[in-house]
Design an enzyme around this catalytic site. Structure first.
Site, PDB file in Angstrom:
ATOM      1  N   ASP A  17     -33.962 -43.909 -26.253  1.00  0.00           N
ATOM      2  CA  ASP A  17     -35.816 -44.127 -25.537  1.00  0.00           C
ATOM      3  C   ASP A  17     -37.079 -44.258 -26.871  1.00  0.00           C
ATOM      4  O   ASP A  17     -35.949 -43.463 -27.729  1.00  0.00           O
ATOM      5  CB  ASP A  17     -36.219 -42.723 -24.523  1.00  0.00           C
ATOM      6  N   ASP A  19     -40.470 -43.459 -26.944  1.00  0.00           N
ATOM      7  CA  ASP A  19     -42.269 -42.751 -27.025  1.00  0.00           C
ATOM      8  C   ASP A  19     -41.648 -41.734 -26.836  1.00  0.00           C
ATOM      9  O   ASP A  19     -41.349 -41.245 -25.552  1.00  0.00           O
ATOM     10  CB  ASP A  19     -43.121 -43.710 -25.956  1.00  0.00           C
TER      11      ASP A  19
END
Length: 228
Positions: A17, A19
Site C-alpha cells: 500500500d 499512503d
C-alpha cells in the site's frame, strides 16, 4: 489473528500500500479535504470524519447531497493534484532502504490513489517506483475487494500464496487476506484485525520483509504474530 498461507515457490513478492504505509500523507489529506469543504461552505472536521470512512463519491453523497457529485470530484482532484505539486511529503523511516533493496520485478504498489499522484509523491520523496503500479483507475473494485492485490500478483506473474502484503488500514488488510496472501500491518499502535504480523513502524519491519523475499521461511512463523 489468522494463519499465514503456505508459501509454495522460491520466488516471493511484496505488494505495498502507499499512503500510510510508505508515505505519510495524513496532513496532506486533511488539508485537501479542509480546503474542499471550505469551498462548499461545509464543516471541515465533519467532512474529514466522513471522508476517512468512505470513498469520495460516498462522501459527497453524505456531506453535499445537493451538489453535483461529478463537480465535487473534479474539485477534489484539482486540489489533490495541486498538493502533489506543492505539498510537503515525508517517506516513513525505512521506506527508501527497503524499496531500494528489493529486486526489480519482485514488488509492486497497490493504491486507492492514482498513479500520476503516486509518481509525483515518490519523486518528491526520492523513493523508487516499481514496474507494477495498480491504482484506482486499474480496477473496477477497490479495497477491501481482493481484486487490486490479485491484479498486482497477476502482473508480476506471482501466485497469491507467494505474496506478502504490507498495509496500514483495515480495508487494505481485508483486501490482501481475501486475495489469499500473507498480510503484515505497519505504522499503527495496535494490530489491525486479521494481520499475520504487526509492526509498530515500517522501519521495524524492514529486516523481516527482506528475509521474506530472500531467505528460507523461519521456523514457527505459521500462525504467529510478532508484536514488534
Amino acid at each position: 489473528m489468522t494463519s499465514e498461507p503456505g508459501l509454495s515457490g522460491a520466488m516471493r513478492y511484496v505488494l505495498f500500500d502507499v499512503d500510510g504505509t510508505l508515505i505519510d500523507a495524513v496532513a496532506n489529506q486533511r488539508l485537501v479535504w479542509r480546503t474542499w469543504a471550505e469551498r462548499y461552505g461545509l464543516d471541515p472536521d465533519e467532512v474529514y470524519r466522513v471522508a476517512l470512512r468512505t470513498r469520495p463519491m460516498e462522501t459527497f453523497a453524505q456531506v453535499a447531497p445537493d451538489h453535483d457529485p461529478g463537480e465535487c470530484l473534479a474539485a477534489l482532484h484539482e486540489l489533490e493534484d495541486e498538493d502533489v505539486r506543492s505539498g510537503a511529503y515525508t517517506a516513513f523511516g525505512g521506506a527508501s532502504e527497503l524499496l531500494s533493496a528489493l529486486r526489480p520485478g519482485s514488488w509492486a504498489l497497490v493504491t486507492s490513489n492514482y498513479e500520476h499522484r503516486v509518481r509525483g509523491r515518490f519523486a518528491r520523496t526520492g523513493l523508487p517506483v516499481p514496474e507494477v503500479v495498480v491504482d484506482a483507475a486499474a480496477v473496477a473494485e477497490g479495497k477491501p475487494s481482493p481484486v487490486p492485490y490479485l491484479q498486482a500478483a497477476a502482473r508480476l506473474g506471482a501466485e497469491p500464496e507467494d505474496c506478502l502484503v504490507i498495509e496500514d488500514a483495515p480495508s487494505g488488510v481485508k483486501s490482501g487476506l481475501r486475495a489469499g496472501m500473507t498480510v503484515w500491518g505497519v505504522n499503527a499502535p495496535a494490530a489491525v484485525d486479521g494481520v499475520h504480523r504487526h509492526f509498530g513502524s515500517l522501519r521495524e519491519a524492514v529486516r523481516d520483509v527482506l528475509a521474506f523475499v530472500s531467505g528460507p521461511r523461519p521456523e514457527g512463523r505459521e500462525g504467529s504474530v510478532a508484536m514488534e
